[in-house]
Design a protein around this motif. Sequence first.
Motif, PDB file in Angstrom:
ATOM      1  N   ASP A   5       1.019  -1.099   0.057  1.00  0.00           N
ATOM      2  CA  ASP A   5      -0.046   0.031   0.204  1.00  0.00           C
ATOM      3  C   ASP A   5       0.966   1.140   0.165  1.00  0.00           C
ATOM      4  N   ALA A   6       0.295   2.355  -0.605  1.00  0.00           N
ATOM      5  CA  ALA A   6       0.861   3.449  -0.391  1.00  0.00           C
ATOM      6  C   ALA A   6       1.025   4.107   1.138  1.00  0.00           C
ATOM      7  N   SER A   7       2.430   4.614   1.398  1.00  0.00           N
ATOM      8  CA  SER A   7       2.457   5.229   2.864  1.00  0.00           C
ATOM      9  C   SER A   7       2.688   6.437   2.973  1.00  0.00           C
ATOM     10  N   GLY A   8       2.759   7.038   4.002  1.00  0.00           N
ATOM     11  CA  GLY A   8       2.972   8.480   4.510  1.00  0.00           C
ATOM     12  C   GLY A   8       2.343   9.454   3.879  1.00  0.00           C
ATOM     13  N   GLU A   9       2.581  10.946   4.163  1.00  0.00           N
ATOM     14  CA  GLU A   9       1.982  11.933   3.585  1.00  0.00           C
ATOM     15  C   GLU A   9       2.334  11.942   2.156  1.00  0.00           C
ATOM     16  N   THR A  10       3.234  11.420   1.595  1.00  0.00           N
ATOM     17  CA  THR A  10       3.589  11.374   0.245  1.00  0.00           C
ATOM     18  C   THR A  10       2.815  10.417  -0.534  1.00  0.00           C
ATOM     19  N   ARG A  11       2.177   9.530   0.264  1.00  0.00           N
ATOM     20  CA  ARG A  11       1.651   8.468  -0.519  1.00  0.00           C
ATOM     21  C   ARG A  11       2.585   7.692  -1.600  1.00  0.00           C
ATOM     22  N   THR A  12       3.685   7.217  -1.038  1.00  0.00           N
ATOM     23  CA  THR A  12       4.695   6.561  -1.922  1.00  0.00           C
ATOM     24  C   THR A  12       4.322   4.917  -1.739  1.00  0.00           C
ATOM     25  N   VAL A  13       4.556   4.535  -2.876  1.00  0.00           N
ATOM     26  CA  VAL A  13       4.576   2.889  -3.067  1.00  0.00           C
ATOM     27  C   VAL A  13       5.986   2.527  -3.162  1.00  0.00           C
ATOM     28  N   SER A  14       6.311   1.620  -2.212  1.00  0.00           N
ATOM     29  CA  SER A  14       7.844   0.929  -2.262  1.00  0.00           C
ATOM     30  C   SER A  14       7.787  -0.669  -1.838  1.00  0.00           C
ATOM     31  N   ALA A  15       8.365  -1.180  -2.770  1.00  0.00           N
ATOM     32  CA  ALA A  15       8.602  -2.653  -2.680  1.00  0.00           C
ATOM     33  C   ALA A  15       9.739  -3.024  -2.107  1.00  0.00           C
ATOM     34  N   ALA A  16      10.416  -2.178  -1.272  1.00  0.00           N
ATOM     35  CA  ALA A  16      11.733  -2.370  -0.794  1.00  0.00           C
ATOM     36  C   ALA A  16      11.891  -3.592   0.115  1.00  0.00           C
ATOM     37  N   ALA A  17      10.678  -4.124   0.616  1.00  0.00           N
ATOM     38  CA  ALA A  17      10.418  -5.259   1.571  1.00  0.00           C
ATOM     39  C   ALA A  17      10.578  -6.395   0.943  1.00  0.00           C
ATOM     40  N   TRP A  18      10.656  -6.391  -0.381  1.00  0.00           N
ATOM     41  CA  TRP A  18      10.859  -7.806  -1.347  1.00  0.00           C
ATOM     42  C   TRP A  18      12.059  -8.183  -0.814  1.00  0.00           C
TER      43      TRP A  18
ATOM     44  N   THR B 109      11.977  10.619 -14.936  1.00  0.00           N
ATOM     45  CA  THR B 109      10.776  10.707 -15.757  1.00  0.00           C
ATOM     46  C   THR B 109      10.001   9.493 -15.687  1.00  0.00           C
ATOM     47  N   TRP B 110      10.952   8.461 -15.805  1.00  0.00           N
ATOM     48  CA  TRP B 110      10.372   7.077 -15.957  1.00  0.00           C
ATOM     49  C   TRP B 110       9.567   6.952 -14.652  1.00  0.00           C
ATOM     50  N   GLN B 111      10.085   7.204 -13.585  1.00  0.00           N
ATOM     51  CA  GLN B 111       9.420   6.949 -12.496  1.00  0.00           C
ATOM     52  C   GLN B 111       8.519   7.985 -11.969  1.00  0.00           C
ATOM     53  N   ALA B 112       8.266   9.144 -12.567  1.00  0.00           N
ATOM     54  CA  ALA B 112       7.177  10.098 -12.459  1.00  0.00           C
ATOM     55  C   ALA B 112       5.986   9.487 -13.017  1.00  0.00           C
ATOM     56  N   TYR B 113       6.077   8.955 -14.041  1.00  0.00           N
ATOM     57  CA  TYR B 113       4.910   8.183 -14.825  1.00  0.00           C
ATOM     58  C   TYR B 113       4.692   6.753 -14.591  1.00  0.00           C
ATOM     59  N   ASN B 114       5.438   6.348 -13.719  1.00  0.00           N
ATOM     60  CA  ASN B 114       5.383   4.919 -13.393  1.00  0.00           C
ATOM     61  C   ASN B 114       3.992   4.517 -12.484  1.00  0.00           C
ATOM     62  N   THR B 115       3.163   3.790 -12.755  1.00  0.00           N
ATOM     63  CA  THR B 115       1.752   3.675 -11.955  1.00  0.00           C
ATOM     64  C   THR B 115       1.783   2.330 -11.240  1.00  0.00           C
ATOM     65  N   TRP B 116       2.985   1.577 -11.031  1.00  0.00           N
ATOM     66  CA  TRP B 116       2.894   0.454 -10.270  1.00  0.00           C
ATOM     67  C   TRP B 116       2.761   0.802  -9.041  1.00  0.00           C
ATOM     68  N   GLY B 117       1.773  -0.113  -8.489  1.00  0.00           N
ATOM     69  CA  GLY B 117       1.023  -0.119  -7.288  1.00  0.00           C
ATOM     70  C   GLY B 117       0.105   1.116  -7.021  1.00  0.00           C
ATOM     71  N   GLY B 118      -0.501   1.507  -8.296  1.00  0.00           N
ATOM     72  CA  GLY B 118      -1.580   2.149  -8.361  1.00  0.00           C
ATOM     73  C   GLY B 118      -1.323   3.910  -8.249  1.00  0.00           C
ATOM     74  N   ARG B 119       0.055   4.183  -8.170  1.00  0.00           N
ATOM     75  CA  ARG B 119      -0.173   5.540  -7.986  1.00  0.00           C
ATOM     76  C   ARG B 119       1.340   5.842  -8.855  1.00  0.00           C
ATOM     77  N   SER B 120       1.348   7.370  -9.531  1.00  0.00           N
ATOM     78  CA  SER B 120       2.363   7.894  -9.934  1.00  0.00           C
ATOM     79  C   SER B 120       2.394   9.294  -9.181  1.00  0.00           C
TER      80      SER B 120
ATOM     81  N   ARG C 223      -2.865  11.286  -6.041  1.00  0.00           N
ATOM     82  CA  ARG C 223      -1.219  11.070  -6.504  1.00  0.00           C
ATOM     83  C   ARG C 223      -0.213  10.992  -5.478  1.00  0.00           C
ATOM     84  N   SER C 224       0.831  10.208  -5.587  1.00  0.00           N
ATOM     85  CA  SER C 224       1.862  10.339  -4.946  1.00  0.00           C
ATOM     86  C   SER C 224       2.850  11.617  -5.138  1.00  0.00           C
ATOM     87  N   LEU C 225       3.149  12.370  -4.029  1.00  0.00           N
ATOM     88  CA  LEU C 225       4.048  13.384  -3.847  1.00  0.00           C
ATOM     89  C   LEU C 225       5.537  12.872  -3.972  1.00  0.00           C
ATOM     90  N   ALA C 226       5.820  11.867  -4.034  1.00  0.00           N
ATOM     91  CA  ALA C 226       7.175  11.227  -3.816  1.00  0.00           C
ATOM     92  C   ALA C 226       7.011   9.795  -4.490  1.00  0.00           C
TER      93      ALA C 226
END
Length: 469
Positions: free
Chosen positions: A77-90, A141-152, A166-169
Amino acid sequence: MRGHHDWGLGRRGDDRAIEGYTDRVSVLPGETFRLFVSTTGRTFRAEAFRMGWYGGAQARRVWKSGDLPGRRQPVPDASGETRTVSAAAWRPSARISTGGWPEGSYLIRLTADSGDQRYVPVTVRSRSAAGKVVLVNAVTTWQAYNTWGGRSLYQGPDGKGDYDGRSLAVSCDRPYDHNGARLFLVYEQPAIALAESLGLPLAYTTNMDLDADPGLLARARAVISLGHDEYWTPAMRHRVTAARDRGTNVAFLGANACFRRIRMESTAHGDRRLVVCYKTDWKRDPWYGRDDAGVTTDWREPPRADPENSLTGTLYESNGTSAVYTVAEPGHWLFAGTGATRSTRIPNLVGTEYDRVTGDAHTPRPIEIIAHSPLKCRGVRSYQDSAYYTAESGAGVFNTGTMRWVESLKGDGAHGIPPSSARFTRRVTANLLRAFAQGPAGRRHSARDNLVRYDPFPSNAISLHHDLW
């Protein structure tokens, strides 16, 4: 060197069938990176393809794995005030050494035992840019438009209408959406193939490396911003501008370059893996009021406006158009060998975003408008411009002013651009790269200012609603 024609995706499959990311955006030759993969298959394989020309094959396989154990890993899920999606726990799936890999732009092709496939991009960056033409992968720019996890940076989980969600980060610690390398393949790979076919001395890097390394462009002959390079940190802009002022040529092979001011922050996997851009919510940026020069918004907007055209020569105006590319100065050296005349018109080469020369106080001089294309966007009449200017250092700077330039190099008829037009754009691009590879282009090709001839108007003709598109 012999290439491999079989580098494409045979079957993409469902979004979760197989996908992955690396913990390094780029590495030096010989360094290692970790590959994180999620798949519904019991096993998968990975292959590394260096993208280039290779006699028309456009890729060469430099490495392949054996069968690796597959596992399905969660979409967080997106987390924090910036609504950031991260798969760092993989959990990591493999550690890959680039020993023996030449510098260049790479695609890692993942293939599940089901046959489903997806790409993961990575750059093996050059140790030195001295005497070379530097090709820059626009990872931010690739990441800015990347919708993986539901947000860009553009939308939340409800799609384009969910701008407020949208994500802010956005994090590099996640796969890319679609085929895994959509923006690279559309806006960068065709230009890389052409550049390598010319046999020029090339260097490879990413814009994140440009942010990190103040000496990266030392003694470079040219730096090339590819087809969609929208998101720039202040350090990126400062370093490209400083290189220009030392005599390094600069080319922008798209439109909308250097439009967003961003900041890079750390993630669980390391430095500069989080792209921060508050855009229209810039007053919520924690840097607001503390370091306004670093507040993340459009470069031309408050609190510290610095429009991009002082570097790019043109100003991004709007999007959502498709227009005829109209040659204005057929005798210009960039059009040599194309057969261009004042009647040369190329349908649909202008779009979907475009730039024009405004002639305001930020416009570099002398500047030549070499294509001046009438268009209508959102019901308003305006123009697209391709422009070339020269700096006091002798550097030449060229901007195509249309996002479809690199796409057109393929000659596949995308967007209704006639396949035959590829001969024109390939020749212009080849003229550009060859001249820029020789050193400061302004010493041989000084811009002949023609701004008055095209009567530019200084303010935007169109109200921008870029964030909603």
